[in-house]
Design a protein around this motif. Structure first.
Motif, PDB file in Angstrom:
ATOM      1  N   ILE A 184       0.864  -1.176   0.000  1.00 53.12           N
ATOM      2  CA  ILE A 184       0.000   0.000   0.000  1.00 53.12           C
ATOM      3  C   ILE A 184       0.899   1.223   0.000  1.00 53.12           C
ATOM      4  CG2 ILE A 184      -2.033  -1.057   1.054  1.00 53.12           C
ATOM      5  CD1 ILE A 184      -1.055  -0.041   3.759  1.00 53.12           C
ATOM      6  N   PHE A 185       0.435   2.287  -0.629  1.00 47.71           N
ATOM      7  CA  PHE A 185       1.270   3.457  -0.844  1.00 47.71           C
ATOM      8  C   PHE A 185       0.563   4.719  -0.353  1.00 47.71           C
ATOM      9  CE2 PHE A 185       2.089   0.228  -3.968  1.00 47.71           C
ATOM     10  CZ  PHE A 185       3.472   0.163  -4.065  1.00 47.71           C
ATOM     11  N   GLY A 186       1.334   5.573   0.320  1.00 43.87           N
ATOM     12  CA  GLY A 186       0.749   6.830   0.779  1.00 43.87           C
ATOM     13  C   GLY A 186       1.801   7.857   1.133  1.00 43.87           C
ATOM     14  N   GLY A 187       1.686   9.055   0.613  1.00 40.66           N
ATOM     15  CA  GLY A 187       2.581  10.137   0.977  1.00 40.66           C
ATOM     16  C   GLY A 187       4.043   9.861   0.738  1.00 40.66           C
ATOM     17  N   GLY A 188       4.365   9.072  -0.281  1.00 37.93           N
ATOM     18  CA  GLY A 188       5.752   8.730  -0.553  1.00 37.93           C
ATOM     19  C   GLY A 188       6.248   7.534   0.241  1.00 37.93           C
ATOM     20  N   ALA A 189       5.432   7.011   1.139  1.00 36.53           N
ATOM     21  CA  ALA A 189       5.804   5.828   1.926  1.00 36.53           C
ATOM     22  C   ALA A 189       5.172   4.583   1.322  1.00 36.53           C
ATOM     23  CB  ALA A 189       5.328   5.995   3.366  1.00 36.53           C
ATOM     24  N   ARG A 190       5.808   3.470   1.568  1.00 36.12           N
ATOM     25  CA  ARG A 190       5.280   2.185   1.114  1.00 36.12           C
ATOM     26  C   ARG A 190       5.185   1.276   2.325  1.00 36.12           C
ATOM     27  NH1 ARG A 190       7.743  -2.626  -1.111  1.00 36.12           N
ATOM     28  NH2 ARG A 190       6.280  -3.717  -2.470  1.00 36.12           N
TER      29      ARG A 190
END
Length: 434
Positions: A184-190
């Motif tokens: 899952i991906f969000g705000g440049g984080a994985r």
């Protein structure tokens, strides 16, 4: 029976859960081992997931004489530590089918020692947990603990008294593993989806690491994709590392299963507390399937971002991309969410997990889904691999047969760098330091 293929979104959202006892049997031989009933004086054999209830009952019965417990996986026995040699206490333990083990340190002594460590040695890069097998607190310091920090730590441990705590050095650094199983991906984080759940209001949601939940408010099942879920609650640092993320579409159908590669999944049927000594399995998008053992409970970890308490300590390896992913057992029990640690799957190391039972209670969610989607049993003839359309890649790090999977059983292994983003291989975790 082959695993029924589900659309990309459903596959991505199922990876952190667990489906089909057929797969559990394939993954975890002896899954059907049961408790045997014999003479009261003869130790009984237990499944690892059964011992926590027995240990809790004995703890309440024995009072101050109870000094912890652990699971002897080789003999499938529950060992109860006791202070003193009261024959009545021993009889109660044996009547419950457990084994009595006389030790020196009481629970109150170890709790007082942990309180002293918190007050005098809360240093980033340190961690500690009670090891019931040695009846001591095991303290670990990473490579950043040097000079006066190291002197403070060792003097504090020494001041606790003889045979109360031990300290060892790790060459890596403690940090969170921001990566996941089904990525899952969000705000440049994985990060990684841990387990699908039903929120208290009946909406579909999932659990993942708290440090993922504070890194971004919205998450997607594809890199640079449209958001599909929004963080509802997140705890990190502090009393845990967990977050509840609700799917934006209330009609989202999800599986209660963990994706173990090659279209196979393992059904998760319950949430359970961990027991020291039990075998556990971790699925991660970076490293695939790995197994190891629980080495400590109620662990305190001093990450650079702050202190996290109440974690499970294990010798299962993990790498960046594994954060938030599923820790589970041979019988399909959800145990934990990957938090962080030091080391890698080459050298080994320590990895810490958020207990699922604690996370569920805190966010008011229920494991599984109110309307589970398709989830078939694993095909025993299939080999491990990532055939999940959500982004398959190299799955060489994890074999379906735990005897063939890489396992970091050396808790003293050198720790590698845990920074950076892991590749999406569809196994269920995510990486990228927020």
């Amino acid at each position: 029976m082959s695993h029924k293929r589900i659309p990309k979104r459903k596959a991505a959202l199922a990876a952190g859960s667990v489906a089909a006892l057929g797969a559990a049997a394939l993954l975890l031989p002896n899954a059907n081992a049961s408790q045997s009933h014999s003479d009261d004086a003869t130790p009984k054999t237990f499944k690892a997931t059964d011992v926590t209830d027995v240990a809790s009952q004995l703890a309440s019965q024995l009072g101050d004489t109870f000094a912890g417990s652990y699971y002897d996986a080789g003999k499938q026995q529950l060992v109860i530590n006791v202070v003193g040699n009261d024959s009545n206490v021993v009889n109660q333990i044996e009547k419950a089918g457990a084994v009595a083990n006389e030790v020196h340190n009481s629970t109150s002594t170890l709790k007082a020692a942990a309180k002293t460590l918190k007050a005098d040695a809360t240093i980033p890069g340190t961690a500690w947990a009670v090891d019931p097998k040695t009846n001591e607190i095991r303290v670990t310091a990473d490579s950043t603990v040097t000079g006066t920090k190291w002197d403070t730590l060792t003097s504090t441990v020494k001041g606790l008294g003889s045979d109360v705590a031990t300290v060892k050095k790790s060459t890596g650094t403690f940090k969170t593993f921001v990566d996941g199983g089904d990525a899952i991906f969000g705000g440049g984080a994985r990060c990684s989806l841990g387990f699908n759940v039903t929120a208290s209001d009946g909406s579909p949601a999932f659990l993942t690491a708290g440090h993922c939940g504070v890194a971004a408010a919205q998450w997607s099942d594809a890199q640079n994709g449209a958001p599909i879920a929004t963080v509802d609650q997140a705890t990190f640092p502090g009393n845990g590392d967990f977050s509840l993320v609700k799917y934006d579409d209330p009609n989202t159908q999800t599986n209660s299963a963990v994706n173990v590669g090659n279209g196979q999944s393992v059904e998760i049927t319950q949430a359970a507390d961990a027991a020291v000594g039990q075998q556990v399995f971790r699925m991660g998008s970076t490293t695939g399937l790995h197994d190891g053992n629980v080495t400590g409970l109620d662990a305190t970890v001093n990450y650079p971002e702050g202190t996290v308490t109440g974690l499970i300590q294990t010798d299962v390896c993990a790498e960046p991309g594994d954060s938030g992913g599923s820790l589970f057992t041979q019988d399909g029990s959800a145990i934990g969410l990957t938090s962080g640690g030091s080391g890698d799957c080459t050298a080994g190391g320590e990895t810490f997990f958020q207990p699922v039972t604690t996370a569920l209670a805190a966010v008011g969610a229920t494991l599984g889904t109110s309307d589970a989607g398709a989830g078939g049993a694993a095909d025993p003839s299939a080999s491990a691999g990532a055939s999940d359309p959500a982004g398959a890649g190299d799955q060489s790090g994890g074999a379906v047969d735990p005897s063939a999977s890489a396992s970091a059983s050396d808790p003293t292994g050198d720790a590698g760098d845990q920074s950076g983003a892991g590749a999406d291989d569809g196994s269920g975790l995510v990486t990228a330091t927020p």
